[in-house]
Enzyme design. Structure first.
Site, mmCIF file in Angstrom:
data_model
loop_
_atom_site.group_PDB
_atom_site.id
_atom_site.type_symbol
_atom_site.label_atom_id
_atom_site.label_comp_id
_atom_site.label_asym_id
_atom_site.label_seq_id
_atom_site.Cartn_x
_atom_site.Cartn_y
_atom_site.Cartn_z
ATOM 1 N N ASP A 84 0.815 -1.213 0.000
ATOM 2 C CA ASP A 84 0.000 0.000 0.000
ATOM 3 C C ASP A 84 0.851 1.266 0.000
ATOM 4 O OD1 ASP A 84 -1.994 -1.852 0.402
ATOM 5 O OD2 ASP A 84 -2.949 -0.746 2.038
ATOM 6 N N ASP A 85 0.181 2.348 -0.378
ATOM 7 C CA ASP A 85 0.646 3.732 -0.191
ATOM 8 C C ASP A 85 1.735 4.181 -1.168
ATOM 9 O OD1 ASP A 85 -1.073 3.482 1.917
ATOM 10 O OD2 ASP A 85 0.344 4.053 3.483
ATOM 11 N N HIS A 133 -5.964 2.975 -3.943
ATOM 12 C CA HIS A 133 -5.992 3.258 -2.507
ATOM 13 C C HIS A 133 -6.412 4.714 -2.287
ATOM 14 C CE1 HIS A 133 -5.104 2.301 1.590
ATOM 15 N NE2 HIS A 133 -3.933 2.903 1.689
ATOM 16 N N HIS A 137 -4.749 9.440 0.473
ATOM 17 C CA HIS A 137 -4.883 8.754 1.758
ATOM 18 C C HIS A 137 -5.825 9.475 2.724
ATOM 19 C CE1 HIS A 137 -3.721 5.749 4.763
ATOM 20 N NE2 HIS A 137 -3.219 5.094 3.749
ATOM 21 N N TYR A 174 -6.941 3.473 5.868
ATOM 22 C CA TYR A 174 -7.246 3.088 7.262
ATOM 23 C C TYR A 174 -8.302 1.980 7.341
ATOM 24 C CZ TYR A 174 -5.180 7.693 7.417
ATOM 25 O OH TYR A 174 -4.364 8.759 7.183
ATOM 26 N N HIS A 227 3.734 -2.260 3.044
ATOM 27 C CA HIS A 227 3.817 -0.946 2.401
ATOM 28 C C HIS A 227 5.101 -0.867 1.580
ATOM 29 C CE1 HIS A 227 1.082 -0.375 5.782
ATOM 30 N NE2 HIS A 227 0.510 0.556 5.046
#
Ligand code: NI
Length: 279
Positions: A84-85, A133, A137, A174, A227
């Site tokens: 992720d991210d 995603h 964020h 989250y 991540h």
């Protein structure tokens, strides 16, 4: 980094030994398919002219690097590694490691990061499943329906324009959704892909600890949250792969974990509870 770090579904996680492990619950999973026959990555191709213009010479998601026979993840010891991210400065090295190990994975990319690291996004999409995603964020629960819809469109467009195909999965920042967010995701045609194993790699920043936490927690059907932002996470990946393989695990993308049959607006964590294979 504060707001970006970590994913928490406080209502459902149980803390175990310093990291969190979701209880393998599956909400609204479709009836599993037989797992036989050719399987293809689920992707929505963009217009051919656009794809051609964006051709990087590497296989894209619409032309999977590894045409895969779908494993039946109720019987096989499947595990899905997810990142992720990103993409970030760590992504290309990670993709090289996955590629040389022949391991598929799923990247939940941020639109803002794709804009910043387009070459890394293409590297990821050339080997792995690339999913959304969101743009920056932001928790969907802090946005109105219109803002969520705009964020989804903006992110999908950035990914499509960069890698040549639109994402078909969404992981909420989250892990947070409310009824309005679920409505928007259903309307946008996006299944909600969560996770069942969280080693908190963003917090520990130590390859040995990440490796140990993943190995301790993974069961057949697990979806592992990592991540592609941290060198320590990337350093842990070859050992995670080698040790899970030694235990008979088969690596799949998130779409493959559910046989490519994920429904828009439904939530998927892991398939541990459905597993009926031999110990
Ligand atoms: Ni995230």
């Amino acid at each position: 980094m504060g707001a970006r770090l970590g994913h928490v579904i406080r209502a459902v996680v149980a803390a175990t030994g310093g990291f969190t492990l979701l209880a393998g619950c599956v909400f609204g999973a479709p009836t599993p398919t037989g797992g036989s026959g050719a399987w293809q990555l689920v992707s929505q191709s963009v217009a051919p002219a656009e794809s051609a213009a964006l051709d990087t010479g590497r296989p894209g998601p619409e032309r999977p690097a590894q045409p895969v026979q779908a494993p039946d993840c109720r019987v096989e010891r499947c595990v899905a590694l997810t990142f992720d991210d990103g993409p970030s400065g760590q992504t290309t090295r990670l993709v090289g490691l996955l590629e040389s190990a022949g391991v598929p994975a799923t990247f939940f990319a941020l639109g803002s990061q794709v804009a910043e690291h387009p070459a890394a996004a293409r590297a990821a999409a050339g080997h792995a499943e690339i999913a959304s995603h969101g743009w920056a964020h932001t928790s969907l629960t802090k946005l109105t329906g219109h803002q969520i819809a705009a964020e989804l469109v903006r992110t999908n467009r950035a990914i499509a324009e960069t890698v040549g195909s639109r994402p078909t999965l969404f992981r909420p920042p989250y892990g947070a959704v409310d009824a309005a967010a679920v409505d928007e995701l259903r309307r946008a045609g996006l299944p909600i892909a969560l996770w069942s194993v969280d080693p908190e790699d963003w917090k520990v920043r130590d390859a040995d600890a990440v490796h140990r936490r993943v190995l301790d927690a993974v069961r057949p059907g697990s979806v592992v949250l990592l991540h592609d932002l941290y060198a320590s996470t990337v350093d842990a990946v070859p050992r995670i792969i080698a040790d899970l393989r030694a235990q008979g695990f088969v690596f799949v993308t998130v779409s493959q974990m559910w046989g490519g049959e994920l429904a828009a607006g439904e939530t998927y964590t892991g398939r541990e509870a459905e597993w009926v294979g031999r110990q």
